[in-house]
Write an enzyme that holds these catalytic residues in place. Structure first.
Site, PDB file in Angstrom:
ATOM      1  N   ASP A  16       0.869  -1.178   0.000  1.00 32.41           N
ATOM      2  CA  ASP A  16       0.000   0.000   0.000  1.00 32.41           C
ATOM      3  C   ASP A  16       0.911   1.235   0.000  1.00 32.41           C
ATOM      4  OD1 ASP A  16      -2.535   1.218   2.366  1.00 32.41           O
ATOM      5  OD2 ASP A  16      -1.546   2.161   0.664  1.00 32.41           O
ATOM      6  N   ILE A  17       0.852   2.008  -1.052  1.00 38.06           N
ATOM      7  CA  ILE A  17       1.771   3.147  -1.207  1.00 38.06           C
ATOM      8  C   ILE A  17       1.616   4.163  -0.071  1.00 38.06           C
ATOM      9  CG2 ILE A  17       0.279   4.665  -2.610  1.00 38.06           C
ATOM     10  CD1 ILE A  17       2.814   5.103  -4.398  1.00 38.06           C
ATOM     11  N   ASN A  30      -7.190  12.238 -10.784  1.00 33.88           N
ATOM     12  CA  ASN A  30      -7.939  12.653 -11.972  1.00 33.88           C
ATOM     13  C   ASN A  30      -7.796  14.160 -12.094  1.00 33.88           C
ATOM     14  OD1 ASN A  30     -10.134  14.085 -10.536  1.00 33.88           O
ATOM     15  ND2 ASN A  30     -10.576  12.028  -9.775  1.00 33.88           N
ATOM     16  N   GLY A  38      -9.548   3.925  -5.842  1.00 36.74           N
ATOM     17  CA  GLY A  38      -8.192   3.377  -6.018  1.00 36.74           C
ATOM     18  C   GLY A  38      -7.150   4.016  -5.130  1.00 36.74           C
ATOM     19  N   ASP A  40      -5.921   6.939  -5.364  1.00 38.94           N
ATOM     20  CA  ASP A  40      -6.327   8.326  -5.048  1.00 38.94           C
ATOM     21  C   ASP A  40      -7.141   8.338  -3.752  1.00 38.94           C
ATOM     22  OD1 ASP A  40      -8.087  10.855  -7.082  1.00 38.94           O
ATOM     23  OD2 ASP A  40      -6.699  11.038  -5.400  1.00 38.94           O
ATOM     24  N   SER A 123      -2.465   4.698 -14.124  1.00 41.47           N
ATOM     25  CA  SER A 123      -3.431   4.423 -15.200  1.00 41.47           C
ATOM     26  C   SER A 123      -3.833   2.963 -15.360  1.00 41.47           C
ATOM     27  CB  SER A 123      -2.923   4.928 -16.572  1.00 41.47           C
ATOM     28  OG  SER A 123      -3.088   6.328 -16.689  1.00 41.47           O
ATOM     29  N   THR A 124      -3.245   2.070 -14.566  1.00 48.65           N
ATOM     30  CA  THR A 124      -3.499   0.632 -14.807  1.00 48.65           C
ATOM     31  C   THR A 124      -4.705   0.097 -14.034  1.00 48.65           C
ATOM     32  OG1 THR A 124      -2.033  -0.089 -13.030  1.00 48.65           O
ATOM     33  CG2 THR A 124      -1.033   0.227 -15.212  1.00 48.65           C
TER      34      THR A 124
HETATM   35  N1  APR Z   1      -1.202   1.458  -3.114  1.00 50.74           N
HETATM   36  C1  APR Z   1      -0.560   1.189  -4.295  1.00 50.74           C
HETATM   37  N2  APR Z   1      -1.197   0.944  -5.447  1.00 50.74           N
HETATM   38  C2  APR Z   1      -2.555   0.963  -5.405  1.00 50.74           C
HETATM   39  C3  APR Z   1      -3.296   1.238  -4.224  1.00 50.74           C
HETATM   40  C4  APR Z   1      -2.550   1.488  -3.052  1.00 50.74           C
HETATM   41  N3  APR Z   1      -3.153   1.758  -1.879  1.00 50.74           N
HETATM   42  N4  APR Z   1      -4.630   1.187  -4.545  1.00 50.74           N
HETATM   43  C5  APR Z   1      -4.704   0.883  -5.848  1.00 50.74           C
HETATM   44  N5  APR Z   1      -3.467   0.733  -6.374  1.00 50.74           N
HETATM   45  C6  APR Z   1      -3.069   0.398  -7.744  1.00 50.74           C
HETATM   46  C7  APR Z   1      -4.083  -0.286  -8.620  1.00 50.74           C
HETATM   47  O1  APR Z   1      -4.098  -1.684  -8.378  1.00 50.74           O
HETATM   48  C8  APR Z   1      -3.522   0.047  -9.994  1.00 50.74           C
HETATM   49  O2  APR Z   1      -2.512  -0.876 -10.334  1.00 50.74           O
HETATM   50  O3  APR Z   1      -2.801   1.621  -8.398  1.00 50.74           O
HETATM   51  C9  APR Z   1      -2.878   1.417  -9.797  1.00 50.74           C
HETATM   52  C10 APR Z   1      -3.666   2.573 -10.397  1.00 50.74           C
HETATM   53  O4  APR Z   1      -5.049   2.295 -10.254  1.00 50.74           O
HETATM   54  P1  APR Z   1      -6.117   3.441  -9.884  1.00 50.74           P
HETATM   55  O5  APR Z   1      -5.925   3.850  -8.479  1.00 50.74           O
HETATM   56  O6  APR Z   1      -7.457   2.936 -10.298  1.00 50.74           O
HETATM   57  O7  APR Z   1      -5.703   4.704 -10.785  1.00 50.74           O
HETATM   58  P2  APR Z   1      -5.844   4.919 -12.353  1.00 50.74           P
HETATM   59  O8  APR Z   1      -5.993   3.645 -13.113  1.00 50.74           O
HETATM   60  O9  APR Z   1      -4.715   5.836 -12.716  1.00 50.74           O
HETATM   61  O10 APR Z   1      -7.230   5.688 -12.479  1.00 50.74           O
HETATM   62  C11 APR Z   1      -7.309   6.980 -11.936  1.00 50.74           C
HETATM   63  O11 APR Z   1      -9.177   6.398 -10.575  1.00 50.74           O
HETATM   64  O12 APR Z   1      -9.282   6.555  -8.312  1.00 50.74           O
HETATM   65  C12 APR Z   1      -9.617   7.191  -9.479  1.00 50.74           C
HETATM   66  O13 APR Z   1      -9.570   9.520  -8.898  1.00 50.74           O
HETATM   67  C13 APR Z   1      -8.902   8.505  -9.631  1.00 50.74           C
HETATM   68  O14 APR Z   1     -10.252   9.153 -11.486  1.00 50.74           O
HETATM   69  C14 APR Z   1      -8.974   8.684 -11.117  1.00 50.74           C
HETATM   70  C15 APR Z   1      -8.763   7.268 -11.634  1.00 50.74           C
END
Ligand code: APR
Length: 172
Positions: A16-17, A30, A38, A40, A123-124
Site C-alpha cells: 500500500d503506497i 484525476n 483506487g 487516489d 493508469s493501470t
Molecule cells: N497502493 C498502491 N497501489 C494501489 C493502491 C494502493 N493503496 N490502490 C490501488 N493501487 C493500484 C491499482 O491496483 C492500480 O494498479 O494503483 C494502480 C492505479 O489504479 P487506480 O488507483 O485505479 O488509478 P488509475 O488507473 O490511474 O485511475 C485513476 O481512478 O481513483 C480514481 O480519482 C482517480 O479518477 C482517477 C482514476
C-alpha cells in the site's frame, strides 16, 4: 542537468503506497484533483481532509502533468498528484501521456528536493491501461529522465503488476 548524474536506484515492492517511508509518494489522480477511488482514495484517506482542502486551491491538473502538495498525515512529506491517460486502445497519445506523468512527477520531486519517490502503477486500474506496456513506460521513462531523485520505488498492489515490473527490471 549534468549528463553524468547517476540515474536513480530502482526498487520494486508489493504493498500500500500510503505506508511508504519515502520523501514523496505519487498519486494516480484525476484532472479535478479532488479525490476518487483506487490509490487516489487511499492517499486522501491516509493524508486526511487537509489534502483535499489544499487540492481545491490548485485548479485541477491536466492529463500528463503533475502538481505537488504536502503529505499532511502521511509518512511521506509530499504527495505528487499526476493524471494518467485513460486507455482508449493506444492511438490517442496514451503512451506519450503516461511517460509524461513519470517525467513530470520526477520534475516536481526535484523541485522540492525529494530524494526518494514511490510510484503506483499509474493508469493501470480504473483508467484501464494494460499493465505490461504501462510498466515498460514507467521503468524506461524513469531510467531515461535526468533527475536529482536518488531512489524510485515502484509500489505494486497485486502480483500481476509486480510480475510485469519484474519483467522490466529483471530479478534482483
Ligand atoms: N497502493 C498502491 N497501489 C494501489 C493502491 C494502493 N493503496 N490502490 C490501488 N493501487 C493500484 C491499482 O491496483 C492500480 O494498479 O494503483 C494502480 C492505479 O489504479 P487506480 O488507483 O485505479 O488509478 P488509475 O488507473 O490511474 O485511475 C485513476 O481512478 O481513483 C480514481 O480519482 C482517480 O479518477 C482517477 C482514476
Amino acid at each position: 542537468m549534468s549528463s553524468d548524474r547517476p540515474s536513480p536506484r530502482l526498487e520494486l515492492t508489493v504493498g500500500d503506497i500510503t505506508t511508504e517511508q519515502v520523501d514523496a509518494i505519487v498519486n494516480a489522480a484525476n484532472e479535478t484533483l479532488l479525490g476518487g477511488g483506487g490509490v487516489d482514495g487511499a492517499i486522501h484517506r491516509a493524508a486526511g481532509p487537509e489534502l483535499v482542502a489544499h487540492c481545491r486551491t490548485l485548479g485541477g491538473c491536466p492529463t500528463g502533468q503533475a502538481k505537488v502538495t504536502p503529505g499532511f498525515r502521511l509518512a511521506a512529506r509530499w504527495v505528487i498528484h499526476t493524471v494518467g491517460p485513460i486507455w482508449h486502445g493506444g492511438d490517442r497519445q496514451e503512451p506519450a501521456l503516461l511517460a509524461a506523468c513519470y517525467r513530470e512527477s520526477l520534475a516536481r520531486a526535484g523541485e522540492v528536493g525529494a530524494r526518494s519517490v514511490a510510484f503506483p502503477a499509474i493508469s493501470t486500474g480504473v483508467y484501464g491501461y494494460p499493465i505490461a506496456p504501462a510498466a515498460q513506460i514507467a521503468v524506461e521513462t524513469v531510467r531515461s529522465t535526468p533527475t536529482t531523485v536518488e531512489l524510485v520505488r515502484f509500489v505494486c498492489f497485486n502480483d500481476e503488476a509486480f510480475d510485469a515490473y519484474l519483467g522490466m527490471l529483471g530479478p534482483a
